[in-house]
Design a protein around this motif. Structure first.
Motif, PDB file in Angstrom:
ATOM      1  N   GLU A  98      19.196 -18.449  34.948  1.00 20.25           N
ATOM      2  CA  GLU A  98      19.379 -17.969  36.320  1.00 20.25           C
ATOM      3  C   GLU A  98      19.331 -16.448  36.291  1.00 20.25           C
ATOM      4  O   GLU A  98      19.958 -15.824  35.440  1.00 20.25           O
ATOM      5  CB  GLU A  98      20.725 -18.442  36.898  1.00 20.25           C
ATOM      6  N   TYR A  99      18.624 -15.855  37.265  1.00 20.82           N
ATOM      7  CA  TYR A  99      18.471 -14.402  37.274  1.00 20.82           C
ATOM      8  C   TYR A  99      19.432 -13.703  38.233  1.00 20.82           C
ATOM      9  O   TYR A  99      19.399 -12.478  38.362  1.00 20.82           O
ATOM     10  CB  TYR A  99      17.029 -14.030  37.618  1.00 20.82           C
ATOM     11  N   GLY A 100      20.276 -14.465  38.874  1.00 16.08           N
ATOM     12  CA  GLY A 100      21.255 -13.876  39.768  1.00 16.08           C
ATOM     13  C   GLY A 100      22.387 -14.845  40.020  1.00 16.08           C
ATOM     14  O   GLY A 100      22.283 -16.044  39.722  1.00 16.08           O
ATOM     15  N   PRO A 101      23.505 -14.366  40.557  1.00 13.53           N
ATOM     16  CA  PRO A 101      24.623 -15.263  40.855  1.00 13.53           C
ATOM     17  C   PRO A 101      24.228 -16.304  41.894  1.00 13.53           C
ATOM     18  O   PRO A 101      23.395 -16.064  42.759  1.00 13.53           O
ATOM     19  CB  PRO A 101      25.692 -14.308  41.408  1.00 13.53           C
ATOM     20  N   MET A 117      26.689 -17.822  35.665  1.00 13.80           N
ATOM     21  CA  MET A 117      26.156 -17.253  36.899  1.00 13.80           C
ATOM     22  C   MET A 117      26.583 -18.016  38.149  1.00 13.80           C
ATOM     23  O   MET A 117      26.388 -17.534  39.271  1.00 13.80           O
ATOM     24  CB  MET A 117      24.623 -17.186  36.824  1.00 13.80           C
ATOM     25  N   SER A 118      27.167 -19.197  37.977  1.00 13.83           N
ATOM     26  CA  SER A 118      27.622 -19.962  39.136  1.00 13.83           C
ATOM     27  C   SER A 118      29.091 -19.721  39.436  1.00 13.83           C
ATOM     28  O   SER A 118      29.638 -20.300  40.377  1.00 13.83           O
ATOM     29  CB  SER A 118      27.385 -21.460  38.916  1.00 13.83           C
ATOM     30  N   ALA A 122      30.348 -13.174  37.886  1.00 11.95           N
ATOM     31  CA  ALA A 122      28.977 -12.670  38.095  1.00 11.95           C
ATOM     32  C   ALA A 122      28.767 -12.301  39.552  1.00 11.95           C
ATOM     33  O   ALA A 122      28.104 -11.300  39.865  1.00 11.95           O
ATOM     34  CB  ALA A 122      27.958 -13.726  37.656  1.00 11.95           C
ATOM     35  N   TRP A 123      29.337 -13.094  40.452  1.00  9.48           N
ATOM     36  CA  TRP A 123      29.218 -12.802  41.880  1.00  9.48           C
ATOM     37  C   TRP A 123      29.860 -11.450  42.197  1.00  9.48           C
ATOM     38  O   TRP A 123      29.314 -10.643  42.956  1.00  9.48           O
ATOM     39  CB  TRP A 123      29.890 -13.924  42.674  1.00  9.48           C
ATOM     40  N   ASN A 190      22.988 -15.412  31.650  1.00  6.97           N
ATOM     41  CA  ASN A 190      22.008 -16.073  32.526  1.00  6.97           C
ATOM     42  C   ASN A 190      21.642 -17.461  32.035  1.00  6.97           C
ATOM     43  O   ASN A 190      21.221 -18.316  32.822  1.00  6.97           O
ATOM     44  CB  ASN A 190      20.738 -15.227  32.623  1.00  6.97           C
TER      45      ASN A 190
END
Length: 804
Positions: A98-101, A117-118, A122-123, A190
């Motif tokens: 994953e490349y973002g939250p 990331m979930s 990360a958020w 990630n």
């Protein structure tokens, strides 16, 4: 493979090609190594720097200068930024990254916490908002404003790449001089947890830290201890320095899916056991690295979460002695994270299932306490007799796929993490009947907590269940607060860490992707095997080269597969296994196979089975079904097999792609050329009901195909078990079953379709205070006990299946 073996293999290859006028692609091992060394895929060169105690701080008199003060300490490392780019660019991970939250939800609308990331940390890093610090209900504190990536210029649309680190000393050989190495590993947050746990390229060796040693008389020297700590933090800061510029300024990187992305780095969770956590967070041993609760009462109220700002405030206000005694802070050491933006080591400490729960609380605490409790209550002689029978109970546990055997019980000295995990699966039934209910419930509650923690994905509901198990563990462990066991209480760092699991799960997702078992497994391929391949003389240099070649081969393999240049070997189709065929062309009251297995009623059972197969919607119960209502048994044959395969999804257990697990169910009169083995299974009855309320337990006596006309039915002859109660046992939390028999002692048998079997079931004899007799073994256990625990701790899928 050694160079000599490679040369032998190439010689054999050359001999096989010689008649065709051709030769192998490599002349010898040197040519093979040269080809590997020349490739650029996966290449990250090794570098080093040297550190030593500052000369200006050494004593003026040469006689007072300790040897460690003049020694030079080499640190070998690879560019962590380039390692991160290689992982991002690896096509093997394009579906596992994953490349973002992101935030995912279950079908019931519950938040799902699976990968880094979930989760919330990360958020908070990548989204501009206040992030409330995770804390236990016993801790208080205000929301802390985080520096987020969005506050930096030109970061809109960047991919956030947190670098996960892990370090742990390991010994390669005690016999040849206690050779120790201090590897540092790197991964990316990630990646999905299963990619990190797969023992592949998701975790990469990033360096070897120095291990300063000195004479015994300097071991407790405060200057040496301070130098050792500062050496560690200085080394990490220098190794990670290449990331620093791109923690605030994005760079463009080619990713494994073929797209270029702007990325920005950050320091992610750190995988470490408790001593390493204390070193990382600059706290005194015995204190918590996450909160400020006092060492003497770690589980008490009044503490707050540690943070960089809080520690800096305390260091500015108090003397070093006060910091050490009252706050557990080593105030003259600066953590390496202080050199990097958005990094607070107290927030980055990952939970460690292996050392905190499995090897720590379970093996080192509970198992030891039980032994001490038995001695305190029964005396040494009485306790020895009980522990001997507990060992026998463990030794006669029936075999099960993937279950480690304890042929002599717990009686061995060198315990590994795998040994402790295996003991957890069978320990509870073994102690039942020898300890008071509170002690048994204490162990059961802790096992439940551990199994909830190790789930592949968490939801608020599973976290509530986990916390409920922890509360019961804390309540029932009071039984051990007794002289000779734990009269001083339970202020133990590894047990106290359980209080922080809820918050770390919300911060980082499932802990099974951040456990030190990942780095300990990596020790084998990155340290121990390369050391064994070396000639032992200045082995580190050879180990560095071996690791670099392995990384290049792994990167080349992933690249070739992405280009469709490699294909897995496919065996020729040999058709279905033949089995043993028992033909029967006319209807007969007896059956040759029934005679062979001692089941005279087999023809009747087959006819009853066919009735329900041909009348799927029938409401006739088995008790009401008359034999003359069943179809005749003519022109059929039976083909017998010794095993069947159950396929189901079990992502929390060792499994294949997409969490698919394959499990063998055996029914054979000789297993591994020894005694017979007839496994037990769960048979589905009502999928809407939980646990054994929706399933039955049966023991498979025969696996076969029934061929009748053009139809083939995949069948099992089973001996049924019945539940002792409609709820699990109150002490162990396990269901109890007993085999069913007719008058006269004949077993209750049926023929069922294999499609009704859910998976294997593991039964452990219910001993209570019955002692295991001499001659009983794991092969006879299912025949000699009259009641059984249904073991839902045998694996995580069984736990989820049976827990109510």
């Amino acid at each position: 493979m050694s160079a000599g073996n490679i040369n032998t293999l190439l010689d054999l290859w050359a001999a096989s090609l010689s008649p065709h006028g051709e030769g192998p692609p490599f002349k010898n091992s040197a040519a093979l190594y040269a080809t590997i060394d020349s490739t650029s895929l996966g290449a990250v060169k090794w570098e080093s720097f040297e550190l030593s105690y500052p000369e200006r701080l050494r004593p003026a008199r040469s006689d007072d200068v300790a040897p460690w003060m003049v020694a030079k300490y080499d640190v070998w490392f690879r560019d962590v930024r380039q390692i991160a780019k290689n992982i991002l660019g690896n096509p093997e991970f394009q579906t596992k990254i994953e490349y973002g939250p992101l935030r995912t939800y279950t079908q019931d609308g519950e938040r799902e916490l699976r990968n880094v990331m979930s989760a919330d940390w990360a958020w908070s890093q990548a989204v501009s908002q206040d992030f409330r610090s995770c804390r236990c209900s016993s801790l208080t504190g205000a929301a802390i404003q985080q520096d987020t990536i969005s506050t930096y210029p030109n970061t809109l649309g960047t991919a956030f790449v947190p670098v996960i680190l892990g370090s742990d000393k390991t010994t390669v050989s005690v016999a040849t001089g206690h050779n120790e190495y201090y590897p540092l590993y790197a991964s990316l947050g990630n990646l999905h947890n299963d990619a990190r746990r797969a023992h592949g390229s998701g975790v990469v060796l990033a360096g070897f830290l120095a291990i300063p040693k000195t004479r015994k008389k300097y071991d407790d020297d405060s200057l040496f201890r301070k130098f050792r700590r500062q050496l560690f933090h200085t080394s990490l800061s220098r190794i990670l320095n290449s990331l620093k510029a791109h923690m605030t300024t994005p760079e463009v990187v080619l990713c494994g899916d073929g797209y270029y992305r702007k990325i920005i780095y950050g320091l992610g969770p750190y995988i470490a056991d408790y001593p390493e956590q204390a070193l990382l967070t600059c706290i005194v041993q015995g204190w918590c690295p996450i909160c400020t609760n006092r060492k003497s009462n770690l589980d008490g109220d009044g503490g707050v979460l540690r943070s960089r700002a809080h520690t800096e405030f305390l260091v500015a206000e108090f003397e070093l002695g006060e910091l050490w005694e009252d706050y557990g802070i080593v105030g003259d050491i600066v953590p390496f994270t202080n050199d990097f933006p958005r990094a607070d080591i107290h927030e980055l400490i990952a939970p460690d299932i292996l050392h905190q729960l499995i090897k720590g609380t379970f093996k080192d605490h509970l198992v030891t306490w039980i032994e001490l409790f038995l001695v305190a209550r029964n005396g040494k002689a009485g306790a020895k007799d009980i522990l001997t029978d507990i060992d026998r109970r463990i030794a006669v546990v029936p075999p099960f796929s993937g279950l480690r055997r304890f042929h002599e019980g717990r009686g061995f000295k060198q315990w590994t993490g795998d040994d402790s995990k295996a003991l957890m699966k069978v320990f509870l039934p073994a102690i039942h009947g020898y300890l008071p209910s509170e002690a048994v419930r204490c162990v059961a509650a802790f096992l439940e907590f551990t199994y909830f923690v190790r789930r592949e994905a968490h939801t608020p509901s599973s976290i509530d269940s986990m916390n409920h198990a922890l509360q019961r563990f804390h309540r029932y462990r009071e039984v051990f607060r007794t002289p000779g066991v734990r009269a001083d209480g339970f202020s133990l760092p590894r047990q106290h860490s359980c209080l922080h699991y809820q918050d770390r799960i919300w911060a980082f997702g499932s802990p099974n992707g951040l456990c030190s078992s990942i780095t300990e497994s990596k020790h084998i391929t990155a340290v121990k095997e390369p050391w064994r391949r070396s000639n032992r003389y200045e082995a580190l240099g050879q180990m560095l080269l071996t690791n670099q070649r392995l990384d290049k081969l792994a990167a080349s393999n992933a690249d070739f597969r992405a280009r469709d240049m490699l294909h897995d070997a496919v065996c020729a189709d040999t058709g279905s296994p033949q089995g043993t065929i028992f033909p029967c062309t006319t209807e007969t009251p007896r059956h040759p196979l029934g005679d062979q297995i001692g089941c005279a009623t087999l023809p009747e059972l087959l006819r009853r089975f066919l009735f329900y197969q041909l009348n799927q919607g029938s409401n006739v119960s088995p008790a009401e079904l008359q034999l003359d209502q069943c179809p005749p048994l003519r022109n059929h044959s039976l083909r017998v097999f010794h095993s069947a395969e159950a396929v189901f999804r079990a992502p929390s257990d060792p499994s294949g792609e997409f969490g698919i697990r394959h499990e063998l169910i055996r029914a054979t009169n000789s297993w591994r050329k020894g005694p017979p083995r007839y496994d037990c299974v769960f048979v589905n009855r009502d999928s809407t009901r939980r646990g054994l309320l929706g399933m039955d337990v049966a023991r498979v006596r025969l696996l076969f195909d029934l061929h009748k006309r053009r139809e083939v039915y995949h069948c099992a002859l089973v001996h049924w078990f019945s539940r002792a109660n409609d709820a699990p046992d109150e002490d162990t939390g396990m269901w109890i079953v007993k085999p069913r028999f007719l008058r006269g002692g004949k077993p209750v048998l049926s023929v069922i379709h294999l499609d009704t079997i859910v998976r294997s079931a593991h039964l452990i004899g219910f001993s209570d205070r019955r002692k295991v007799e001499e001659g009983e073994s794991e092969h006879t256990s299912l025949d000699v006990f009259d009641r059984f625990f249904v073991n839902h701790f045998v694996d995580h899928h069984a736990f989820d299946l049976l827990h109510v």
